[in-house]
Design a protein around this motif. Structure first.
Motif, short mmCIF file in Angstrom:
data_model
loop_
_atom_site.label_atom_id
_atom_site.label_comp_id
_atom_site.label_asym_id
_atom_site.label_seq_id
_atom_site.Cartn_x
_atom_site.Cartn_y
_atom_site.Cartn_z
N GLN A 193 4.63 -5.06 8.84
CA GLN A 193 4.23 -5.61 7.16
C GLN A 193 3.99 -5.22 6.82
O GLN A 193 4.11 -4.95 5.21
N LEU A 194 2.57 -5.54 6.20
CA LEU A 194 1.76 -4.69 5.44
C LEU A 194 1.73 -3.22 5.03
O LEU A 194 1.64 -2.67 3.80
N ASP A 195 2.18 -2.57 6.05
CA ASP A 195 2.69 -0.96 5.86
C ASP A 195 3.08 -1.13 4.99
O ASP A 195 3.67 -0.10 4.45
N GLY A 196 4.54 -2.35 5.16
CA GLY A 196 6.07 -1.30 4.97
C GLY A 196 5.99 -2.07 3.17
O GLY A 196 6.29 -0.97 2.00
N LEU A 197 4.87 -2.73 2.95
CA LEU A 197 4.52 -3.23 1.42
C LEU A 197 4.15 -1.93 0.47
O LEU A 197 4.40 -1.93 -0.62
N ARG A 198 3.07 -2.29 1.45
CA ARG A 198 2.46 -0.99 0.74
C ARG A 198 3.03 0.36 0.79
O ARG A 198 3.56 1.57 -0.63
N GLY A 199 4.47 0.88 1.52
CA GLY A 199 4.76 2.16 1.55
C GLY A 199 5.19 1.60 0.58
O GLY A 199 6.31 2.47 -0.90
N ALA A 200 6.59 0.52 -0.03
CA ALA A 200 7.47 0.25 -0.61
C ALA A 200 6.88 0.14 -2.59
O ALA A 200 7.60 0.44 -3.24
N VAL A 201 5.70 -0.11 -2.34
CA VAL A 201 4.37 -0.49 -3.54
C VAL A 201 4.29 1.34 -3.84
O VAL A 201 5.06 1.97 -5.36
N ALA A 202 3.92 1.91 -2.90
CA ALA A 202 4.31 3.95 -3.44
C ALA A 202 5.59 4.34 -4.02
O ALA A 202 5.29 5.07 -4.77
N VAL A 203 6.73 3.92 -2.47
CA VAL A 203 7.79 4.79 -4.10
C VAL A 203 8.70 4.40 -5.25
O VAL A 203 9.08 4.81 -5.55
#
Length: 474
Positions: free
Chosen positions: A167-177
């Motif tokens: 979940q944490l990795d997904g949130l970080r990726g979403a913010v980067a995108v």
């Protein structure tokens, strides 16, 4: 008494108008690298203009999560294929009954595509981007950042479960995108590749009746390219931009031909070498800056890291062409063309793009463009002299494409074609030819280098119009 089929009266109107493009054929093939001008009798010159207008449209993917590859039908993309035109020139002369020389110019490889709507256009809305990528679990930038803050402490302490870490990795990726999206708000995905080629040829006839000919010579080729990846379709790669400066490099052409003038028979097998270009490229990749800032770099340091000028190699592919014609009767000519290009060996691997992808995709990283299959093209034709100065012709053709799924920058899997043309001899030496072809493109899925499917393109078509002026003196 044996009939002689004179080529001057049997000449095909548009048999040499080969057609190929990143938007309507395999790979980056555009001109078909035709050399038949060199096999004309006597002194010969031609100038050919070709115009191509394709309609390539489909649907993007509603699945914009970078970690999920499955395709879900989304919104219409609109027509992504840009109309384009190009020229081809050829001059050939006989030194004597044994040796011939010629110079050919064409534009062998190219691409012209632009997305003006759908997930291939950067919207610049941080909240909408994050909500789309996280399926609404984090409806805004503030919510995503709050979620990251809540989980980051557990990551530091080493107490996160596998699900929480994901979940944490997904949130970080979403913010980067989303941040990459915001940096290029309103911009379209587009690609343009241009090339020019100049071929010098020397031929030598041999055999008892000079029926055989070997030929070859140097090839000078120039290539340049620009690429912009935009929109949620490209995930973390959104915002990537590259400009490759023009580069000139060299290869060669070689072949063997056979002719039998009594029946207007000509056959030629032509090999073109691959050409290795060392290209200067400027790249910009917002994701690099985002990662650098997250790792503690200053804005100035991050900006410097996300913009790189470097050098890399592009090797344009080798090819083999087979050209054949024969008289059926004194007023009718049959033609055939076969072309093979090993696009499965071709890749475009910009350095910054590749280095950045290694973080997520392993030590080899990703290529920006690659293909899975080799290209085969077959075209059959008939030409008929209907009056002393007028000939008409018809062709049918097939292009295998270079694999499906294929790059989202050229989502077509080959084509079928039909063509009609006419040639009119203005004088004993001058002639004008005109014609057109209609193409039915093969359906294809658009795919990213990461294997994520981002588009579905079906029921597309296009047309080609050509005009040729030629001079011949025996």
């Amino acid at each position: 008494m044996r009939n002689h089929f004179h080529l001057k009266t049997l000449a095909v109107a548009i048999a040499t108008l080969s057609i190929a493009s990143v938007t309507n054929a395999a790979g980056l093939d555009r001109s078909g690298q035709d050399v038949t001008a060199f096999f004309q009798d006597g002194t010969y010159a031609e100038a050919v203009y070709t115009y191509i207008d394709a309609d390539v449209s489909g649907y993007d993917s509603a699945n914009t999560n970078p970690s999920q590859n499955a395709y879900e039908r989304g919104d219409k993309t609109g027509d992504i294929a840009e109309a384009y035109d190009f020229f081809r020139y050829g001059v050939k002369a006989d030194i004597n009954d044994t040796f011939s020389v010629g110079v050919l110019y064409d534009e062998p490889f190219g691409a012209a595509a632009e997305y003006t709507q759908s997930n291939f256009v950067s919207q610049g809305d941080l909240d909408a981007s994050i909500s789309s990528i996280t399926d609404g679990a984090a409806p805004s930038l503030a919510a995503a950042q709050a979620g990251i803050g809540a989980l980051a402490a557990g990551e530091t302490a080493g107490v996160l479960t596998a699900a929480q870490q994901a979940q944490l990795d997904g949130l970080r990726g979403a913010v980067a995108v989303a941040q990459a999206e915001a940096s290029t708000a309103g911009e379209n995905t587009n690609v343009e590749v241009r090339s020019q080629s100049l071929t010098g040829m020397l031929g030598m006839k041999f055999g008892a009746n000079k029926n055989f000919q070997i030929y070859g010579g140097p090839v000078a080729q120039r290539i340049q390219a620009e690429t912009k990846l935009r929109g949620l379709a490209y995930g973390p790669a959104s915002g990537y931009t590259s400009t490759s400066n023009p580069d000139m490099d060299y290869g060669y052409i070689a072949g063997i031909a056979y002719s039998k003038p009594e029946i207007a028979l000509k056959a030629a097998l032509t090999y073109r070498s691959e050409i290795e270009h060392n290209v200067d490229i400027a790249e910009s990749y917002p994701l690099v800056a985002i990662r650098a800032v997250a790792a503690g770099a200053t804005v100035e340091q991050a900006t410097a890291l996300s913009n790189r000028a470097s050098n890399y190699e592009i090797t344009t592919p080798k090819s083999v062409n087979f050209d054949f014609q024969t008289g059926i009767n004194p007023t009718t000519l049959a033609t055939a063309k076969v072309r093979w290009v090993p696009w499965s060996d071709f890749v475009i691997t910009p350095p910054l793009y590749n280095d950045t992808s290694k973080i997520s995709y392993g030590p080899d990283g990703l290529n920006l463009v690659e293909y899975t299959d080799d290209q085969w093209v077959v075209e059959l034709g008939l030409a008929k002299r209907v009056a002393p100065a007028l000939a008409i012709s018809g062709t049918v053709g097939w292009d295998s494409g270079a694999g499906d799924p294929t790059t989202s920058l050229g989502p077509v899997e080959g084509y079928y074609s039909v063509g009609l043309g006419a040639k009119y001899n203005l004088t004993e030496n001058w002639a004008v030819s005109a014609g057109g072809k209609y193409l039915w493109f093969g359906d294809a899925k658009g795919q990213l280098p990461s294997d994520k499917l981002v588009g579905d393109f079906q029921d597309n078509d296009g047309f080609i119009a050509g005009l040729k002026v030629s001079y011949q003196a025996k």
